[in-house]
Design an enzyme around this catalytic site. Structure first.
Site, mmCIF file in Angstrom:
data_model
loop_
_atom_site.group_PDB
_atom_site.id
_atom_site.type_symbol
_atom_site.label_atom_id
_atom_site.label_comp_id
_atom_site.label_asym_id
_atom_site.label_seq_id
_atom_site.Cartn_x
_atom_site.Cartn_y
_atom_site.Cartn_z
ATOM 1 N N ARG A 167 53.551 33.489 44.941
ATOM 2 C CA ARG A 167 52.777 33.443 44.461
ATOM 3 C C ARG A 167 51.996 35.308 45.149
ATOM 4 N NH1 ARG A 167 54.024 29.638 42.391
ATOM 5 N NH2 ARG A 167 53.020 27.884 42.521
ATOM 6 N N SER A 218 46.145 24.563 45.334
ATOM 7 C CA SER A 218 46.741 24.378 46.826
ATOM 8 C C SER A 218 45.757 26.010 47.746
ATOM 9 C CB SER A 218 47.794 24.875 46.808
ATOM 10 O OG SER A 218 48.578 24.012 45.998
ATOM 11 N N GLU A 314 46.485 31.149 50.184
ATOM 12 C CA GLU A 314 47.022 31.590 48.564
ATOM 13 C C GLU A 314 45.362 31.983 47.666
ATOM 14 O OE1 GLU A 314 49.489 28.347 46.689
ATOM 15 O OE2 GLU A 314 48.172 28.498 44.522
HETATM 16 C C1 LIG Z 1 43.557 21.268 40.041
HETATM 17 C C2 LIG Z 1 44.519 23.018 40.380
HETATM 18 C C3 LIG Z 1 45.665 22.812 40.174
HETATM 19 C C4 LIG Z 1 46.551 24.093 40.125
HETATM 20 N N1 LIG Z 1 47.827 23.876 40.007
HETATM 21 C C5 LIG Z 1 48.812 25.122 39.932
HETATM 22 C C6 LIG Z 1 50.054 25.209 40.113
HETATM 23 O O1 LIG Z 1 50.968 24.212 40.230
HETATM 24 N N2 LIG Z 1 50.687 26.050 40.325
HETATM 25 C C7 LIG Z 1 50.137 27.278 40.904
HETATM 26 O O2 LIG Z 1 50.743 28.472 40.499
HETATM 27 N N3 LIG Z 1 48.589 27.210 40.750
HETATM 28 C C8 LIG Z 1 47.726 26.456 40.372
HETATM 29 N N4 LIG Z 1 46.956 26.618 40.697
HETATM 30 C C9 LIG Z 1 45.975 27.758 40.704
HETATM 31 C C10 LIG Z 1 45.674 28.911 39.211
HETATM 32 O O3 LIG Z 1 45.458 27.228 38.572
HETATM 33 C C11 LIG Z 1 46.701 29.243 38.920
HETATM 34 O O4 LIG Z 1 46.706 30.406 40.113
HETATM 35 C C12 LIG Z 1 46.204 30.656 37.667
HETATM 36 O O5 LIG Z 1 47.006 31.214 37.884
HETATM 37 C C13 LIG Z 1 45.054 31.923 38.290
HETATM 38 O O6 LIG Z 1 44.478 32.019 37.017
HETATM 39 P P1 LIG Z 1 43.183 32.115 36.807
HETATM 40 O O7 LIG Z 1 43.002 33.016 35.258
HETATM 41 O O8 LIG Z 1 42.073 31.261 37.140
HETATM 42 O O9 LIG Z 1 42.800 33.856 37.688
HETATM 43 P P2 LIG Z 1 41.066 33.465 39.080
HETATM 44 O O10 LIG Z 1 41.282 32.144 39.843
HETATM 45 O O11 LIG Z 1 39.794 34.026 37.794
HETATM 46 O O12 LIG Z 1 41.780 34.706 39.656
HETATM 47 C C14 LIG Z 1 43.282 34.721 40.478
HETATM 48 C C15 LIG Z 1 43.278 36.164 40.816
HETATM 49 O O13 LIG Z 1 43.332 37.030 40.309
HETATM 50 C C16 LIG Z 1 42.318 38.175 39.774
HETATM 51 N N5 LIG Z 1 42.455 38.083 38.100
HETATM 52 C C17 LIG Z 1 42.636 37.688 36.931
HETATM 53 N N6 LIG Z 1 42.716 37.749 35.952
HETATM 54 C C18 LIG Z 1 42.889 39.155 36.177
HETATM 55 C C19 LIG Z 1 43.176 40.116 35.426
HETATM 56 N N7 LIG Z 1 43.690 40.073 34.281
HETATM 57 N N8 LIG Z 1 43.829 41.693 35.585
HETATM 58 C C20 LIG Z 1 43.974 41.521 37.382
HETATM 59 N N9 LIG Z 1 43.203 40.342 37.839
HETATM 60 C C21 LIG Z 1 42.835 39.296 37.784
HETATM 61 C C22 LIG Z 1 41.414 37.786 40.352
HETATM 62 O O14 LIG Z 1 40.629 38.849 40.595
HETATM 63 C C23 LIG Z 1 41.539 37.163 41.315
HETATM 64 O O15 LIG Z 1 42.163 37.949 42.848
HETATM 65 C C24 LIG Z 1 45.526 25.325 40.244
HETATM 66 C C25 LIG Z 1 44.623 25.884 40.613
HETATM 67 C C26 LIG Z 1 43.591 23.723 40.165
HETATM 68 C C27 LIG Z 1 42.015 23.847 40.244
#
Ligand SMILES: Cc1cc2nc3c(=O)[nH]c(=O)nc-3n(C[C@H](O)[C@H](O)[C@H](O)COP(=O)(O)OP(=O)(O)OC[C@H]3O[C@@H](n4cnc5c(N)ncnc54)[C@H](O)[C@@H]3O)c2cc1C
Length: 321
Positions: A167, A218, A314
């Site tokens: 992560r 998580s 996380e």
């Molecule tokens: C129900 C549920 C289940 C999940 N299961 C998992 C799992 O199994 N495994 C796992 O690893 N994660 C899981 N997650 C967490 C999440 O899905 C991941 O971490 C995902 O990759 C986050 O992507 P996002 O686009 O939503 O990022 P965001 O939540 O929008 O952002 C996360 C971080 O990245 C930054 N960011 C976003 N996009 C960019 C970009 N283009 N450039 C630079 N910075 C950026 C943001 O500023 C922030 O700091 C889960 C979440 C939920 C709600």
């Protein structure tokens, strides 16, 4: 009127509630909010924000963030760039494409490797930053290179330069960098088997995860047992007896620690430790970020006191600095 407002006019929104842009459905308003549709727009937005002395932060799918109830000052940029190319075994995807779409694209082209990603919320950009993963696979396993904007220029890093860890990535360390696109290398596979594997993973996730309430996935990282580390005797005894696989794998799942302490179902306001999965805090109705933070602190304190383990989040805090 600042130069951002002059450039983007009505498209630059003021006071947008961020709760609806996050999977937690929590958070106050963005001072400025802009959905960008091209790389050029993104660079202009960052350029003008810098000129105006306005801080900026990226929002992907909002699925791993906890936004302050007081909102986020400065500019929140939502990347809505979702194009992609498929060439033989490689897929190049812009950062706004969802992981679900990416995984679907791979299956449609009989490419195997990203079956796990179908059920993970969020975008390619956010997943590169977080090195998202599940079922023993992570983004880094399939990446070739990542293109990003460092605030001045567009640059590229090969996978080995991205400092991917559990992560973690170089993009997380450099919060002003913006991931623009990622190239994945996959393998040819049997389409029917790929689709079956996607379904099996989705079924397992539906069974294990509390997907019926808003959450940010998580909350804590799994605890990594360092080489030679002496665990609390009480903890070591239980693990040796009940979960020797934790010692063999050098990690302890945060959810297990939380469940051992009977914290599931513990509520503060509208925030509750899920009864289905100890590592999820769920929003059971109008939860405030403050309530989630109080639960997080309570969990960390109890885990530290009972097991001598310091959990690390996380989930990413937005708007708290
Ligand atoms: C129900 C549920 C289940 C999940 N299961 C998992 C799992 O199994 N495994 C796992 O690893 N994660 C899981 N997650 C967490 C999440 O899905 C991941 O971490 C995902 O990759 C986050 O992507 P996002 O686009 O939503 O990022 P965001 O939540 O929008 O952002 C996360 C971080 O990245 C930054 N960011 C976003 N996009 C960019 C970009 N283009 N450039 C630079 N910075 C950026 C943001 O500023 C922030 O700091 C889960 C979440 C939920 C709600």
């Amino acid at each position: 009127m600042n130069s951002l407002e002059k450039k983007f006019g009505k498209r630059l929104k003021k006071g947008v509630s961020l709760a609806k842009y996050t999977s937690f459905r929590i958070g106050g308003k963005a001072e400025y909010f802009l959905a960008v549709k091209t790389g050029e727009e993104l660079m202009e937005a960052v350029g003008f924000a810098k000129k105006d002395g306005i801080d900026y932060v990226l929002l992907g799918g909002g699925s791993n963030v906890l936004v302050n109830d007081a909102g986020v000052s400065g500019l929140v940029i939502k990347l809505s760039i979702t194009s992609y190319e498929v060439s033989k075994k490689n897929i190049t995807a812009r950062a706004g494409l969802t992981l679900r779409e990416l995984s679907k694209l791979a299956s449609e082209n009989s490419l195997t490797g990203l079956e796990w990603a179908n059920g993970v919320p969020g975008t390619v950009g956010g997943a590169c930053v977080m090195n998202a993963g599940c079922f023993g696979r992570e983004m880094k396993d399939f990446l070739v290179k990542v293109k990003y904007f460092d605030g001045k220029n567009i640059k590229e890093l090969a996978k080995r330069q991205c400092r991917f860890g559990y992560r973690e990535s170089i993009f997380k360390e450099n919060s002003e960098w913006i991931v623009l696109e990622a190239e994945f290398k996959l393998k040819k596979g049997d389409k029917k088997k790929i689709i079956k594997q996607v379904k099996d993973y989705l079924d397992m996730r539906n069974e294990r995860l509390p997907l019926d309430y808003p959450s940010a996935g998580s909350v804590f990282k799994k605890y990594e047992i360092k080489k030679g580390e002496k665990l609390n005797l009480y903890l070591e005894k239980i693990i040796k007896k009940e979960h020797p696989e934790f010692l063999a794998g050098h990690y302890i799942p945060a959810g297990w620690l939380i469940e051992e302490l009977d914290l599931c179902g513990k509520k503060i306001g509208g925030a509750m430790v899920s009864v289905k999965h100890g590592n999820f805090i769920v929003n059971i109705g109008k939860a405030k970020a403050e309530e989630v933070i109080m639960l997080i602190s309570m969990i960390k304190q109890k885990v530290r006191n009972h097991f001598g383990i310091q959990l690390a989040e996380e989930v990413i805090y937005l708007g708290f600095d």
